[in-house]
Scaffold this active site. Structure first.
Site, PDB file in Angstrom:
ATOM      1  N   CYS A 280       0.837  -1.204   0.000  1.00 21.51           N
ATOM      2  CA  CYS A 280       0.000   0.000   0.000  1.00 21.51           C
ATOM      3  C   CYS A 280       0.870   1.251   0.000  1.00 21.51           C
ATOM      4  O   CYS A 280       0.674   2.169  -0.807  1.00 21.51           O
ATOM      5  CB  CYS A 280      -0.918  -0.032   1.224  1.00 21.51           C
ATOM      6  N   CYS A 281       1.878   1.304   0.893  1.00 23.29           N
ATOM      7  CA  CYS A 281       2.797   2.447   0.921  1.00 23.29           C
ATOM      8  C   CYS A 281       3.568   2.554  -0.391  1.00 23.29           C
ATOM      9  O   CYS A 281       3.848   3.662  -0.858  1.00 23.29           O
ATOM     10  CB  CYS A 281       3.780   2.305   2.085  1.00 23.29           C
TER      11      CYS A 281
ATOM     12  N   CYS B  95      -1.151   8.570   7.383  1.00 16.05           N
ATOM     13  CA  CYS B  95      -2.470   8.271   6.834  1.00 16.05           C
ATOM     14  C   CYS B  95      -3.458   7.970   7.957  1.00 16.05           C
ATOM     15  O   CYS B  95      -3.091   7.413   8.997  1.00 16.05           O
ATOM     16  CB  CYS B  95      -2.379   7.066   5.898  1.00 16.05           C
TER      17      CYS B  95
ATOM     18  N   CYS C 226      -3.676   4.389   9.510  1.00 17.19           N
ATOM     19  CA  CYS C 226      -2.432   3.850  10.073  1.00 17.19           C
ATOM     20  C   CYS C 226      -1.834   4.756  11.143  1.00 17.19           C
ATOM     21  O   CYS C 226      -0.651   4.629  11.478  1.00 17.19           O
ATOM     22  CB  CYS C 226      -1.418   3.631   8.955  1.00 17.19           C
TER      23      CYS C 226
ATOM     24  N   CYS D  55       7.504   4.243   5.904  1.00 16.95           N
ATOM     25  CA  CYS D  55       6.560   4.034   4.806  1.00 16.95           C
ATOM     26  C   CYS D  55       7.243   3.529   3.551  1.00 16.95           C
ATOM     27  O   CYS D  55       6.589   3.000   2.659  1.00 16.95           O
ATOM     28  CB  CYS D  55       5.831   5.332   4.490  1.00 16.95           C
TER      29      CYS D  55
END
Ligand code: SF4
Length: 251
Positions: A127-128, A208, A211, A235
């Site tokens: 995702c990062c 984010c 998170c 990240c």
């Protein structure tokens, strides 16, 4: 073979560049180091990367003093707090920054790997990668050096942070690398800089929304609320192509 030689020569040139930059900035404080970098050493070839987070106003204020038209790259992952986007706009206006660039993830990458927007739950590294690292790598292409606001007092892998690093074929300057938390807080107060609205709600570090959580222990690492339920601490935008957190003299 020739590709290997080319890579080796490129690597040696980068290391020489890092050493030259260290020497050129020797004895300069953060304010003068930034000014020297963007005005004299790499005019038009330096940018900054900012999350517009809890401490970002310090480095952005120093950059605005040196050259307010310095490009500032801001990665909007699509998962940020609305407060962060508003703070970006307010702080940009307050400081008079004229070239803040908001980066977005590639729509095809999102469609392929995160169609339901829940990838952060199953694979936060991927995702990062698609939401932060890839957009940033693309936006960094025109530049030779970037300025980061990271500091040793963040703890974890950052505890040994050097002033100049090499990452993915570019130089990176951390002007605030040795500033303790007290110096950051004093600078924010002395210059009457607006705070990120979530700081007052207990967030010492802001990433984010899915998170990041508030931190109740005032003595905890400032980044204790980031990926708090996992071993993840970075990240990816400060990690080199080999998967290692980058240090000066390494890749
Ligand atoms: S911090 Fe979380 S939501 Fe943001 S890009 Fe990384 S895993 Fe995804």
């Amino acid at each position: 073979m020739s590709q290997t030689i080319y890579k080796s020569e490129f690597r040696m040139a980068l290391e020489a560049g890092a050493q030259a930059l260290e020497a050129a900035l020797d004895g300069l404080d953060a304010r003068d180091a930034i000014k020297r970098l963007v005005k004299d050493i790499y005019p038009g070839e330096a940018c900054a990367v900012s999350s517009f987070g809890a401490e970002s106003a310090v480095i952005l204020h120093l950059i605005a003093e040196a050259a307010p038209d310095t490009p500032v790259l801001f990665v909007d992952t699509g998962k940020l707090f609305d407060e962060t986007r508003r703070y970006r706009d307010d702080l940009t206006s307050h400081l008079g920054l004229t070239d803040v660039r908001s980066l977005k993830p590639n729509a095809d990458h999102l469609a392929a790997d995160d169609p339901d927007g829940l990838l952060h739950q199953s694979n936060p590294d991927l995702c990062c990668h698609i939401r932060k690292t890839l957009p940033l790598i693309s936006a960094l292409r025109p530049f030779k050096v970037w300025i980061s606001g990271r500091k040793r007092h963040h703890g974890g892998e950052r505890a040994a942070l050097p002033r100049v690093e090499i990452q993915d074929g570019k130089l990176k300057l951390n002007p605030l690398y040795d500033w303790p938390r007290e110096a950051i807080e004093a600078y924010l107060t002395d210059h009457d800089l607006p705070a990120h609205p979530l700081v007052a709600e207990g967030y010492p570090s802001i990433g984010c929304n899915p998170c990041t959580v508030p931190v109740s222990d005032p003595d905890a690492d400032p980044r204790a609320g980031r990926w708090a339920d996992s071993d993840k601490t970075e990240c990816g935008i400060h990690i080199g192509a080999d998967g290692q957190v980058v240090r000066s003299g390494e890749t």
